[in-house]
Motif scaffolding. Structure first.
Motif, PDB file in Angstrom:
ATOM      1  N   PRO A 316       0.828  -1.218   0.000  1.00 38.13           N
ATOM      2  CA  PRO A 316       0.000   0.000   0.000  1.00 38.13           C
ATOM      3  C   PRO A 316       0.854   1.256   0.000  1.00 38.13           C
ATOM      4  O   PRO A 316       2.039   1.228   0.344  1.00 38.13           O
ATOM      5  CB  PRO A 316      -0.774  -0.126   1.311  1.00 38.13           C
ATOM      6  CG  PRO A 316       0.195  -0.827   2.224  1.00 38.13           C
ATOM      7  CD  PRO A 316       0.934  -1.809   1.349  1.00 38.13           C
ATOM      8  N   GLN A 318       2.170   4.490   1.642  1.00 45.65           N
ATOM      9  CA  GLN A 318       2.390   4.823   3.046  1.00 45.65           C
ATOM     10  C   GLN A 318       1.377   5.849   3.544  1.00 45.65           C
ATOM     11  O   GLN A 318       1.042   5.885   4.730  1.00 45.65           O
ATOM     12  CB  GLN A 318       3.806   5.361   3.236  1.00 45.65           C
ATOM     13  CG  GLN A 318       4.205   5.593   4.672  1.00 45.65           C
ATOM     14  CD  GLN A 318       5.692   5.796   4.835  1.00 45.65           C
ATOM     15  OE1 GLN A 318       6.452   4.840   4.868  1.00 45.65           O
ATOM     16  NE2 GLN A 318       6.109   7.047   4.894  1.00 45.65           N
ATOM     17  N   LEU A 321      -2.475   3.633   4.484  1.00 48.24           N
ATOM     18  CA  LEU A 321      -2.313   2.264   4.984  1.00 48.24           C
ATOM     19  C   LEU A 321      -3.642   1.606   5.341  1.00 48.24           C
ATOM     20  O   LEU A 321      -3.734   0.383   5.416  1.00 48.24           O
ATOM     21  CB  LEU A 321      -1.387   2.266   6.205  1.00 48.24           C
ATOM     22  CG  LEU A 321       0.043   2.745   5.947  1.00 48.24           C
ATOM     23  CD1 LEU A 321       0.869   2.666   7.221  1.00 48.24           C
ATOM     24  CD2 LEU A 321       0.699   1.926   4.846  1.00 48.24           C
ATOM     25  N   SER A 322      -4.666   2.396   5.585  1.00 43.60           N
ATOM     26  CA  SER A 322      -5.971   1.832   5.949  1.00 43.60           C
ATOM     27  C   SER A 322      -6.847   1.574   4.734  1.00 43.60           C
ATOM     28  O   SER A 322      -7.990   1.143   4.861  1.00 43.60           O
ATOM     29  CB  SER A 322      -6.701   2.781   6.906  1.00 43.60           C
ATOM     30  OG  SER A 322      -6.896   4.051   6.294  1.00 43.60           O
ATOM     31  N   TYR A 334       2.898  -6.579   2.878  1.00 38.84           N
ATOM     32  CA  TYR A 334       2.418  -5.731   3.984  1.00 38.84           C
ATOM     33  C   TYR A 334       1.293  -6.440   4.726  1.00 38.84           C
ATOM     34  O   TYR A 334       0.399  -7.021   4.113  1.00 38.84           O
ATOM     35  CB  TYR A 334       1.910  -4.393   3.465  1.00 38.84           C
ATOM     36  CG  TYR A 334       1.389  -3.483   4.556  1.00 38.84           C
ATOM     37  CD1 TYR A 334       2.278  -2.764   5.359  1.00 38.84           C
ATOM     38  CD2 TYR A 334       0.016  -3.359   4.787  1.00 38.84           C
ATOM     39  CE1 TYR A 334       1.804  -1.934   6.376  1.00 38.84           C
ATOM     40  CE2 TYR A 334      -0.466  -2.533   5.793  1.00 38.84           C
ATOM     41  CZ  TYR A 334       0.440  -1.823   6.586  1.00 38.84           C
ATOM     42  OH  TYR A 334      -0.021  -1.016   7.599  1.00 38.84           O
ATOM     43  N   PRO A 336      -1.372  -5.461   7.830  1.00 34.13           N
ATOM     44  CA  PRO A 336      -1.852  -4.416   8.738  1.00 34.13           C
ATOM     45  C   PRO A 336      -1.848  -4.845  10.200  1.00 34.13           C
ATOM     46  O   PRO A 336      -1.897  -4.004  11.095  1.00 34.13           O
ATOM     47  CB  PRO A 336      -3.272  -4.132   8.237  1.00 34.13           C
ATOM     48  CG  PRO A 336      -3.662  -5.361   7.488  1.00 34.13           C
ATOM     49  CD  PRO A 336      -2.410  -5.896   6.874  1.00 34.13           C
ATOM     50  N   PRO A 360       8.009  -0.216   8.642  1.00 34.47           N
ATOM     51  CA  PRO A 360       8.085  -0.437   7.193  1.00 34.47           C
ATOM     52  C   PRO A 360       9.449  -0.083   6.603  1.00 34.47           C
ATOM     53  O   PRO A 360      10.126   0.842   7.058  1.00 34.47           O
ATOM     54  CB  PRO A 360       6.999   0.492   6.634  1.00 34.47           C
ATOM     55  CG  PRO A 360       6.053   0.681   7.757  1.00 34.47           C
ATOM     56  CD  PRO A 360       6.901   0.695   8.993  1.00 34.47           C
ATOM     57  N   GLN A 377       8.006  -5.978   6.412  1.00 36.55           N
ATOM     58  CA  GLN A 377       6.938  -5.003   6.178  1.00 36.55           C
ATOM     59  C   GLN A 377       7.370  -3.959   5.159  1.00 36.55           C
ATOM     60  O   GLN A 377       8.425  -3.324   5.299  1.00 36.55           O
ATOM     61  CB  GLN A 377       6.584  -4.337   7.507  1.00 36.55           C
ATOM     62  CG  GLN A 377       5.237  -3.652   7.528  1.00 36.55           C
ATOM     63  CD  GLN A 377       4.078  -4.627   7.704  1.00 36.55           C
ATOM     64  OE1 GLN A 377       4.148  -5.782   7.264  1.00 36.55           O
ATOM     65  NE2 GLN A 377       3.007  -4.182   8.330  1.00 36.55           N
ATOM     66  N   THR A 379       6.002  -0.676   2.495  1.00 37.17           N
ATOM     67  CA  THR A 379       5.004   0.273   2.004  1.00 37.17           C
ATOM     68  C   THR A 379       5.618   1.060   0.851  1.00 37.17           C
ATOM     69  O   THR A 379       6.837   1.126   0.707  1.00 37.17           O
ATOM     70  CB  THR A 379       4.566   1.260   3.101  1.00 37.17           C
ATOM     71  OG1 THR A 379       5.702   1.997   3.558  1.00 37.17           O
ATOM     72  CG2 THR A 379       3.921   0.532   4.271  1.00 37.17           C
TER      73      THR A 379
END
Length: 512
Positions: A316, A318, A321-322, A334, A336, A360, A377, A379
């Motif tokens: 995703p 940065q 992220l949601s 990634y 969550p 990340p 991780q 992003t």
């Protein structure tokens, strides 16, 4: 944008009045060129227009076939560079099986660029002439693993290894490239399925022919050339001709552990032979393409065109992220709900524990041969250019789905393209590194261009050419004063070795 660029741009827009003729001409130049592979007849070639919503008048015809373009008629605005990259991507990923569809799901056969020559094969360890074009595994490498009874078909094997050195049959083996940085430290990338990403560098026929004809597979020849005040400049692709020019590709592959999952209908898959980092044994597996760099030297871009693509499920932004992942399968790199992981590693003094952080884009704290891979991780720090790359991606993905409804290539995206607004000619004599280019003229959609699978750990500090201006010719001890001569943006050139007699002498002196 300077006055020259603005003038060229206006001339180009005026020329759009005859766009039908331009499209016909482009079809002839892109679609009818003979290739080493079976070409699709022009009448069967699907064609579409590529353009950005920011500049809808800047139209580039895209042909779905295996003809790699040698150049673009003009590089004046970002959409042109982005569309050129997509034309390259389509042609390079065209199936070599004439009966196969473009991007058929779970087709394990090689696409065109997978038949190019690996860097390790082009530059033998003893500085000798490389094997014939089409060879994917060298005799020297194959002989190292005879005891494992695993047949390495020299023209049909994708051989992927990890970055390290091992002693096998008293031979030192240097393995394939890894991340761009950090240097001399762990830099592997772990996927969410707890496998590591494998990397390879492949070089096209024009690159191969240049190296073989000039003898540049031998480091001594490289040095003899620059001592004669002759620079090493790779061949340039030309628009409207059969001259493609030098192309260097770097690919990132994620290992597949659950081949029956419908997830893999979104990926280009290939069979591969890999060197397990723990057992140091070769094994066969299936890998999925997650990243691809395309470096292409052309007449209009002698400082090369720098394009990079990724599978859309990688990571995703940065800044979001949601957000919802592109598919129900989540992200490749990634999680969550990530939690820090304690990993027991083996060292010369015994076992110890390392912590793999959820922060990340943090390099791993151990080498792969100390413990197995775990998820890292990742992003995307630099958002894909929303002005040009994003709408062009959407357009091209729609066209792929239209012509080839099940194609895996509709799930790939252009990250960005770097090109020069003020092309600088090749040096006329050898120059030292770093090459000084007009960095302000190097254009791209984002200020920093990074592939999340290959520049994971340097996404915020450097872009491609910042590193490649340091590419040099191969080191050669008898002429160390010329080791710093520029290698035309290609790091692969520096992997040439000098003749075996001298190489063996060097190894003996090191052991002493």
């Amino acid at each position: 944008m300077n006055l020259k660029t603005t003038f060229s741009k206006k001339i180009f827009w005026i020329g759009l009045a005859i766009i039908p003729l331009a499209v016909i001409a482009a079809k002839t130049e892109f679609g009818n060129k003979k290739s080493a592979y079976t070409s699709i007849p022009a009448s069967q070639t699907n064609t579409c227009n590529c353009y950005s919503t920011s500049l809808p008048s800047t139209i580039i015809p895209i042909n779905f076939n295996n003809t790699v373009p040698g150049d673009l008629f003009s590089f004046t605005v970002q959409p042109q560079a982005d569309c050129f990259a997509w034309q390259e991507f389509i042609a390079l990923n065209w199936p070599t099986d004439p009966n196969a569809s473009f991007g058929a799901p779970k087709d394990l056969n090689f696409v065109q660029w997978e038949t190019y020559m690996p860097r390790e094969v082009l530059f033998p360890d003893d500085g000798s002439k490389p094997p014939a074009w089409g060879t994917l595994v060298s005799n020297e490498y194959s002989s190292l693993f005879k005891s494992q009874k695993l047949l390495l078909k020299k023209t049909q094997t994708k051989l992927l290894t990890f970055v390290s050195k091992i002693e096998e049959n008293d031979a030192e083996v240097n393995f394939s490239p890894n991340q761009a940085e950090p240097f001399n430290k762990p830099s592997w990338l772990g996927a969410q399925n707890s496998t590591n990403v494998w990397y390879e560098i492949m070089l096209n026929k024009d690159y191969y022919d240049f190296i073989v004809q000039k003898g540049f597979y031998n480091a001594q020849v490289q040095h003899d050339t620059v001592k004669l005040n002759q620079p090493i400049n790779f061949p340039q692709g030309q628009y409207g001709t059969k001259i493609v020019g030098a192309i260097e590709l770097k690919a990132a592959w994620m290992e597949v552990t659950d081949i029956k999952s419908p997830k893999w209908q979104r990926y280009k898959l290939s069979n591969a032979t890999v060197l397990d980092p723990i057992t140091k044994k070769l094994r066969t597996t299936v890998v999925a393409l997650v990243g691809l760099h395309i470096l292409h030297k052309t007449q209009n871009q002698p400082t090369w065109v720098w394009a990079t693509f990724e599978q859309i499920d990688n990571a995703p932004d940065q800044s979001n992220l949601s957000g919802t992942p592109p598919s129900q399968y989540g992200y490749n790199f990634y999680n969550p709900s990530c939690t820090n992981q304690n990993v027991t590693i083996k060292t010369a003094t015994g076992d110890s524990t390392k912590v793999v952080s959820c922060k990340p884009n943090t390099p791993p704290p151990y080498y792969l041969n100390q413990a197995g891979p775990v998820p890292t991780q990742t992003t995307r720090i630099n958002k894909i250019d929303p002005i040009d790359a994003a709408p062009i991606n959407a357009l091209m993905q729609q066209n792929i789905q239209k012509f080839y409804p099940n194609s895996v290539w509709q799930y790939y995206q252009l990250v960005d393209v770097i090109w020069s607004q003020q092309p600088e000619p090749d040096p006329q004599k050898p120059i030292p590194i770093p090459r000084k280019i007009n960095q302000s003229s190097m254009s791209s959609g984002a200020s920093i261009v990074a592939n999340s699978t290959m520049e994971t750990y340097v996404q915020s500090s450097k872009t491609c050419f910042n590193c490649h201006v340091y590419s040099s010719i191969a080191p050669y001890p008898p002429d160390s004063t010329n080791n710093n001569k520029f290698g035309d943006f290609s790091f692969a050139l520096s992997f040439a070795k000098y003749p075996s007699a001298q190489s063996n002498q060097k190894k003996k002196s090191i052991k002493k």
